[in-house]
Structures are given as structure tokens and as C-alpha cells.
Design a protein around this motif. Structure first.
Motif, short mmCIF file in Angstrom:
data_model
loop_
_atom_site.label_atom_id
_atom_site.label_comp_id
_atom_site.label_asym_id
_atom_site.label_seq_id
_atom_site.Cartn_x
_atom_site.Cartn_y
_atom_site.Cartn_z
N VAL A 27 -60.17 54.56 69.90
CA VAL A 27 -59.44 55.09 68.74
C VAL A 27 -58.02 55.49 69.16
CG1 VAL A 27 -59.32 57.01 67.10
CG2 VAL A 27 -61.49 55.82 67.45
N THR A 28 -57.89 56.12 70.33
CA THR A 28 -56.56 56.47 70.85
C THR A 28 -55.68 55.23 71.01
OG1 THR A 28 -57.45 58.35 72.07
CG2 THR A 28 -55.31 57.53 72.79
N ALA A 29 -56.25 54.18 71.59
CA ALA A 29 -55.49 52.94 71.79
C ALA A 29 -55.08 52.35 70.44
CB ALA A 29 -56.33 51.93 72.57
N ALA A 30 -55.98 52.43 69.47
CA ALA A 30 -55.69 51.89 68.14
C ALA A 30 -54.56 52.69 67.47
CB ALA A 30 -56.95 51.95 67.27
N ARG A 31 -54.60 54.02 67.67
CA ARG A 31 -53.55 54.88 67.13
C ARG A 31 -52.19 54.47 67.71
NH1 ARG A 31 -53.57 56.92 62.78
NH2 ARG A 31 -51.50 55.99 62.79
N GLN A 32 -52.16 54.25 69.03
CA GLN A 32 -50.91 53.81 69.70
C GLN A 32 -50.39 52.52 69.11
OE1 GLN A 32 -51.01 53.39 73.96
NE2 GLN A 32 -51.71 55.49 74.30
N LEU A 33 -51.31 51.57 68.91
CA LEU A 33 -50.89 50.27 68.41
C LEU A 33 -50.42 50.37 66.95
CD1 LEU A 33 -50.49 47.27 68.82
CD2 LEU A 33 -52.89 46.90 68.25
N ALA A 34 -51.13 51.18 66.14
CA ALA A 34 -50.72 51.35 64.75
C ALA A 34 -49.34 51.99 64.69
CB ALA A 34 -51.75 52.21 64.01
N ASP A 35 -49.11 53.01 65.52
CA ASP A 35 -47.81 53.68 65.54
C ASP A 35 -46.70 52.73 65.99
OD1 ASP A 35 -49.04 55.95 64.65
OD2 ASP A 35 -49.06 56.98 66.60
N ALA A 36 -47.01 51.93 67.03
CA ALA A 36 -46.02 50.99 67.55
C ALA A 36 -45.73 49.86 66.57
CB ALA A 36 -46.50 50.42 68.89
N SER A 37 -46.65 49.65 65.62
CA SER A 37 -46.45 48.59 64.62
C SER A 37 -45.82 49.15 63.35
CB SER A 37 -47.79 47.94 64.27
OG SER A 37 -48.50 47.59 65.42
N GLY A 38 -45.23 50.33 63.43
CA GLY A 38 -44.54 50.88 62.28
C GLY A 38 -45.39 51.85 61.48
N GLY A 39 -46.51 52.27 62.06
CA GLY A 39 -47.34 53.28 61.40
C GLY A 39 -48.31 52.66 60.42
N GLY A 40 -49.54 52.62 60.78
CA GLY A 40 -50.59 52.13 59.91
C GLY A 40 -51.80 53.02 60.08
N GLU A 41 -52.85 52.66 59.41
CA GLU A 41 -54.08 53.46 59.52
C GLU A 41 -54.99 52.90 60.61
OE1 GLU A 41 -54.87 55.37 55.12
OE2 GLU A 41 -55.85 53.46 55.58
N VAL A 42 -55.78 53.82 61.18
CA VAL A 42 -56.83 53.42 62.11
C VAL A 42 -58.16 53.50 61.37
CG1 VAL A 42 -58.08 54.04 64.22
CG2 VAL A 42 -55.57 54.21 64.15
N HIS A 43 -58.84 52.36 61.31
CA HIS A 43 -60.15 52.31 60.68
C HIS A 43 -61.20 52.09 61.76
CE1 HIS A 43 -58.29 50.88 56.58
NE2 HIS A 43 -57.71 51.95 57.07
N ALA A 44 -62.15 53.01 61.87
CA ALA A 44 -63.16 52.90 62.92
C ALA A 44 -64.50 52.54 62.31
CB ALA A 44 -63.26 54.22 63.68
N ILE A 45 -65.13 51.50 62.88
CA ILE A 45 -66.47 51.11 62.43
C ILE A 45 -67.51 51.78 63.32
CG2 ILE A 45 -68.13 49.20 62.26
CD1 ILE A 45 -65.88 47.37 61.47
N ILE A 46 -68.43 52.50 62.70
CA ILE A 46 -69.56 53.04 63.45
C ILE A 46 -70.81 52.43 62.85
CG2 ILE A 46 -69.65 55.16 62.03
CD1 ILE A 46 -70.59 56.61 64.59
N ALA A 47 -71.70 51.96 63.71
CA ALA A 47 -72.87 51.25 63.22
C ALA A 47 -74.11 51.75 63.92
CB ALA A 47 -72.72 49.74 63.46
N GLY A 48 -75.20 51.81 63.18
CA GLY A 48 -76.46 52.24 63.78
C GLY A 48 -77.51 52.47 62.72
N ALA A 49 -78.60 53.09 63.16
CA ALA A 49 -79.68 53.39 62.23
C ALA A 49 -79.18 54.39 61.19
CB ALA A 49 -80.86 53.96 63.00
N VAL A 50 -79.92 54.55 60.10
CA VAL A 50 -79.54 55.48 59.05
C VAL A 50 -79.35 56.87 59.66
CG1 VAL A 50 -80.32 56.61 56.92
CG2 VAL A 50 -80.70 54.16 57.26
N GLY A 51 -78.23 57.52 59.33
CA GLY A 51 -77.92 58.83 59.90
C GLY A 51 -76.74 58.78 60.86
#
Lengths: 329, 250
Positions: free
Chosen positions: A23-47
Motif C-alpha cells: 500500500v505504501t508503494a502504491a501511495r508513492q506511485l499514485a502521488d508520483a503520477s499526479g495524485g490518484g487513489e489507492v485501491h486495495a483488494i483484500i480477499a478471503g473467507a467471509v469476514g
């Protein structure tokens, strides 16, 4: 401005440290690309969606929750299909994963599905003009490469420990992400054999105590375990000679053909320092070596070396570390 | 079984490396090249599977300049039946481009099993095997330390961080090989002689556009020279002091 998609890896229902680093790396890249959002996918069993707030607290603007039976365990085919589909449909600049057992398996699947350029095991990133530029150690850490990736999106996997998880004040929001069915025949996991309980993984631990042939016998590895216990937050590693001899499982091997680690502190116990081993640990911040042979190559890279019999020195060090931690220094 | 093994030719990992004048490749002067370690385990695994089943064919693939033919010959001297050289001036840093060239070649080949090393020493990226599987629509198991195939099904052990996963999968499939599967044999003199007569075809690799390029290569900063702080148990107080005050890790 462009958004960045992150795969936030979990194991046994818990987020892994590498997920927050990604997520930190994604934040850096979004900021370096002129500021965008970081969307994180979390996957697993219900809950699993209960972990969303942790991702938001580390900089994810949106947490995409893929919950369900099809995501229980490490569901490589469903994950690959679902992440690639999301990346394609929403015009992301990049997909970022950890260079972990999961991420190194998943990254190329996603890149192939997206027909996107990919770089593995990166330690830094930047944007130069329209291109993503990354640093990637190759040749078992002996050569540092700068790679340029042209096109959008790109897929990047980040080296564990290279990006430090950072806090964020922004409140993220959670959305649900529907599963996309896998198109390839699937691999069935029949069993997961967990390693030693109660210790952090070699990739996560700030301290690693590692043993070599100098311990003389498998049962003396207890001394390494004891020292790790004294530190409290330490993982246990081994040399190839030791894992080849069956003193420790293959998964504990640190070196060119095993795990590449860079903890805050690496303590080499009875390790001579073969090139194959040094390649796996030489980027550790502080290295301590204990070995009876003062000519051993490990002393060339050790910040602090002690020449002596590990069977005597290690128990004494264990006692001293326990004492130091007790007195609160 | 019909098994394909995709190998890479890499420099001896124990070498001391220098950067070439271009600044974007290593200086190859004096380096010894051979089949990459993990690819070597994959070749051995394929040979053992076919020896056990008493038949089949093992075909070796390598992409790169003409020098890779030496490694293809070596794999045949170990026992592989034939080899295919996908000719390219150099091996690009773009794993997807390589995977496309291999998928185009392997697609119609009727292979039951396609093996790769889990990654190669030089690029240390681990992209090509998995991406090739995805392009071919085949199941893929990565970083396998034990592999068995029988009756159209494979089972494997896959190393995770501090754990292992046991998996089963239907053939045809792609598997990337970690250490532990098999130690590669040395070619026998008979094998070396036989390899000279085995078929090796060479054709251009269909790489497509290359979108990952090396801008620069550098040697990592040297660690400061090591220092021995003392001998035996007597050195421990000083070590603890340094860990607390200098390294600040205790």
C-alpha cells in the motif's frame, strides 16, 4: 492523475506486513503520477472485510473486499482473474503486489492476463515522463538494475522490507468486489503444512538468528532457538549445508537458492559465510557473527564479530540479551 | 510423457561481476556460463519422470543468442531427446515478451508437462514460467520442491514462507521448479557423444514488443569492512553495549 490497485495479501485470515508495504508503494506511485487513489483488494473467507480499516489506516482510499468460499486459502486462479478484471475495467496505472510466495505466483498471472509489462522484486519506484522506473536487485543481489516499463497498466511486486508501512489520516471507504470465475483448470490445495508456530516469518522478522554447520549437531540448534526466544521477535534461519543435512527444513534456508532476507539484525551462529549464504543476507542492516575460525569470510561482512566456540558464546549471549531486555534498555 | 523444459543460460553465480562500459549490461569477459541452477533441476526432474515411466520424450527449449545452443547440447547430453533454439539477439528484460514467444512455440506441441526453473539467477524475477502457463490457459504450480506425476494427475509440494502447500492438478500443466526436486546429473561421455547426433533446430523467437528495458546496472554499495570485537564469552558485554548504543537493535 491515475489510481493504483494493490493486492493486500492475507494468510490465515490476517493481513501480512507486506500488504501494508505494498500500500505504501502504491501511495508513492499514485502521488508520483499526479495524485490518484489507492485501491486495495483484500480477499478471503467471509469476514475478511473486517481487516479493511487496517488498510485504510495505512493509506488505502478504497478497500475492495472479495469475500467468499472461492477465496478461502490462497485461491490463485480466482484471485488472478478477479484482480486482472478489476484492473482492466477501471483504468488503473498499476497493480502492486508483494514479492512473496503469493505475490510472485500471482503477479505474472495478472500481467499475462492484462498483457502488461511486469517487474518483480522492486526496491524503489519513480515516474519519469510517461514511464514507470524501478530498481530491482538481480544476480542474487550482486547487481542493481534500473528498469523502465512502458505502457499502462504495469504490474509491480515489491521486495519485503523495501517500503516501510506508513500511517494515514484519511478515512478510507470499503466496497465489495464480486468474484470473477477462473478460466483455467484449477490447482487443488490438499494440505497446508505450517512451520514452527509462534515465530515471525523470515521475511517479516526484524531479527534473524541463523545457524550453520559450526553448531556441530542438529540438537545444538536449540541454542539458536533460545537466542531467538531471548530477542522475542526473532525468526530462525539456517545455511544450505544445514538444510541439506536435514537439521532444519528446506524453507529455513537463507542464501542465493533460499530466502533473501534483510532484517534489522542478523546473527550468524557457526556460519563460515560461503558466497551462496552471503548473497541471501548481506543487505541486513546490522550483522553479528560468532565463529571459532577468525579467518571465516563471515567476519568480512560482520559489523560485530566474536571469535569463539558457539556452544559457549551463544548461551552466554542469550542470558545477556534476556538481562538487557529485562532491564529495559 | 511428452515433457518440455524451458531453460536459461546464466553466468556462474559465484563470479565477481563488473558492469560493462554501456552501463546497462554486465561485462561478460571471463564469465563461465551454464544452464541456470533451477532450470538444471527442471531438466533432471523431467528425465527422471520419463525414465520411471519407461518412455516419452523430453524436449528442451531456450531463447537467446547462438551461445544458448551449448546449453541445449548439454541438456541433451544429460539425456534429453531433442532441443529447440528460439533465436534472439539477447534475452530481453521483458518476461511477458519471452512468455509470448514460448507460448507460441509450446502451444501446439502436445506436451503433458512443461517445466521451468522457479526463477533465473540473473534476472531473479520468476515471471516467464507462470506467464507462459497463463497465456496457454494451463494450470500452474510455482516453486515446487517435490513433484510426482501419474495417470494424468500431478501432485506437488510448494514452499511458502515458513510453510508448505501440498497440491494436486490435472495434466497438462506448467510447473516451476525449486531446489529439492532433483540434483542434476553430470553428462556421461556416452551422453556427450550421443548429444552431438540429437536434433537441435533453431528458429527466430516471436518476441513481440519489448516494454521492459534495462536503463542502468550498478554494483551495490560495499558493506563497511567487518570488525572483530573480541574473543569468547568475554566479548559479550561489549557486543550487548554496541547492539544497544550503536546499532540500537536491543
Amino acid at each position: 492523475m491515475a489510481n493504483v490497485l494493490v493486492f493486500a495479501e492475507t494468510r490465515n485470515g490476517e493481513l501480512r506486513k507486506i500488504a501494508l508495504e505494498a500500500v505504501t508503494a502504491a501511495r508513492q506511485l499514485a502521488d508520483a503520477s499526479g495524485g490518484g487513489e489507492v485501491h486495495a483488494i483484500i480477499a478471503g473467507a467471509v469476514g475478511i472485510g473486517d481487516k479493511s480499516s487496517q488498510l485504510a489506516a495505512h493509506g488505502a482510499d478504497v478497500v475492495l473486499v472479495a469475500e467468499g468460499a472461492e477465496f478461502t486459502g490462497y485461491a490463485r486462479e480466482s484471485l488472478g482473474a478477479t484482480i486482472a478484471d478489476r484492473a482492466r475495467s477501471d483504468g488503473y496505472r498499476a497493480v502492486i503486489l508483494g514479492f512473496s510466495a503469493q505475490g510472485r505466483d500471482l503477479g505474472p498471472r495478472i500481467a499475462a492476463r492484462l498483457d502488461a509489462p511486469i517487474a518483480s522484486d522492486i526496491t524503489a519506484l519513480a515516474v519519469d515522463g510517461g514511464n514507470v522506473v524501478v530498481t530491482h536487485p538481480g544476480y542474487a543481489n550482486k547487481v542493481i538494475m534500473t528498469l523502465v516499463l512502458t505502457g499502462t497498466p504495469v504490474v509491480l511486486s515489491v521486495r519485503p522490507g523495501a517500503f516501510t508501512a506508513a500511517g494515514s489520516q484519511k478515512a478510507g471507504r470499503a466496497e465489495s468486489l464480486p468474484a470473477v470465475a477462473a478460466t483455467t483448470a484449477t490447482v487443488t490445495v490438499t494440505e497446508v503444512k505450517e512451520g514452527a508456530k509462534g515465530r515471525p516469518d523470515l521475511g517479516d522478522a526484524p531479527v534473524i538468528i541463523s545457524g550453520g554447520r559450526g553448531l556441530k549437531a542438529a540438537e545444538n540448534f536449540k541454542l539458536v532457538e533460545d537466542l531467538a526466544d531471548a530477542f522475542g521477535n526473532a525468526a530462525v534461519g539456517a545455511t544450505r549445508a544445514v538444510t541439506d543435512d536435514g537439521w532444519r527444513p528446506h524453507s529455513d534456508q537463507i542464501g542465493q537458492t533460499g530466502r533473501l532476507v534483510s532484517p534489522q539484525l542478523y546473527v550468524a551462529v557457526g556460519i563460515s559465510g560461503a558466497i551462496q549464504h552471503l548473497a541471501g543476507m548481506r543487505t541486513s542492516r546490522t550483522i553479528v557473527a560468532i565463529n571459532k575460525d577468525k579467518e571465516a569470510p563471515i567476519f568480512k561482512v560482520a559489523d560485530y564479530g566474536i571469535v569463539g566456540d558457539v556452544l559457549e558464546v551463544v548461551p552466554a549471549l542469550t542470558a545477556a540479551v534476556r538481562e538487557a531486555r529485562k532491564s529495559g534498555h | 510423457m511428452k515433457i518440455a523444459v524451458c531453460i536459461k543460460r546464466t553466468p556462474d553465480s559465484e563470479s565477481r561481476f563488473r558492469i560493462a562500459a554501456s552501463g546497462a549490461t554486465i561485462d561478460e569477459t571471463g564469465l563461465k556460463y551454464d544452464i541456470d541452477d533451477f532450470a538444471g533441476y527442471a531438466v533432471e526432474a523431467a528425465l527422471q519422470i520419463n525414465e520411471k515411466s519407461g518412455g516419452g520424450e523430453t524436449v528442451i527449449f531456450a531463447l537467446g543468442p547462438d551461445t544458448v545452443q551449448e546449453s541445449l547440447r548439454k541438456a541433451m547430453s544429460m539425456g534429453a531427446d531433442r532441443a529447440v533454439h528460439l533465436k534472439a539477439d539477447a534475452v530481453p528484460a521483458d518476461g511477458i515478451a519471452i512468455a509470448k514467444a514460448l507460448a507460441a512455440e509450446l502451444g501446439g506441441g502436445g506436451f503433458d508437462l512443461i517445466l521451468f526453473g522457479k526463477h533465473s539467477f540473473d534476472s531473479s524475477s520468476g515471471i516467464v514460467g507462470t506467464a507462459t502457463a497463463e497465456l496457454l490457459g494451463l494450470p500452474c504450480v510455482t516453486s515446487v520442491s517435490a513433484l510426482h506425476v501419474a495417470g494424468g494427475t500431478g501432485t506437488a509440494r510448494r514452499e511458502l514462507e515458513g510453510a508448505a502447500e501440498l497440491v494436486s492438478f490435472a495434466l497438462p500443466a506448467v510447473v516451476t521448479i525449486d531446489e529439492g526436486v532433483a540434483r542434476p546429473r553430470y553428462p556421461s561421455l556416452k551422453g556427450i557423444m550421443a548429444a552431438k547426433k540429437k536434433p537441435l533446430v533453431s528458429r527466430p523467437a516471436q518476441l513481440g514488443p519489448v516494454r521492459v528495458t534495462v536503463q542502468k546496472m550498478e554494483l551495490p554499495p560495499e558493506r563497511p569492512a567487518g570488525r572483530i570485537i573480541g574473543e569468547g564469552v568475554a566479548a559479550i558485554p561489549e557486543l550487548v553495549r554496541l547492539l544497544q548504543t550503536e546499532a540500537k537493535v536491543l
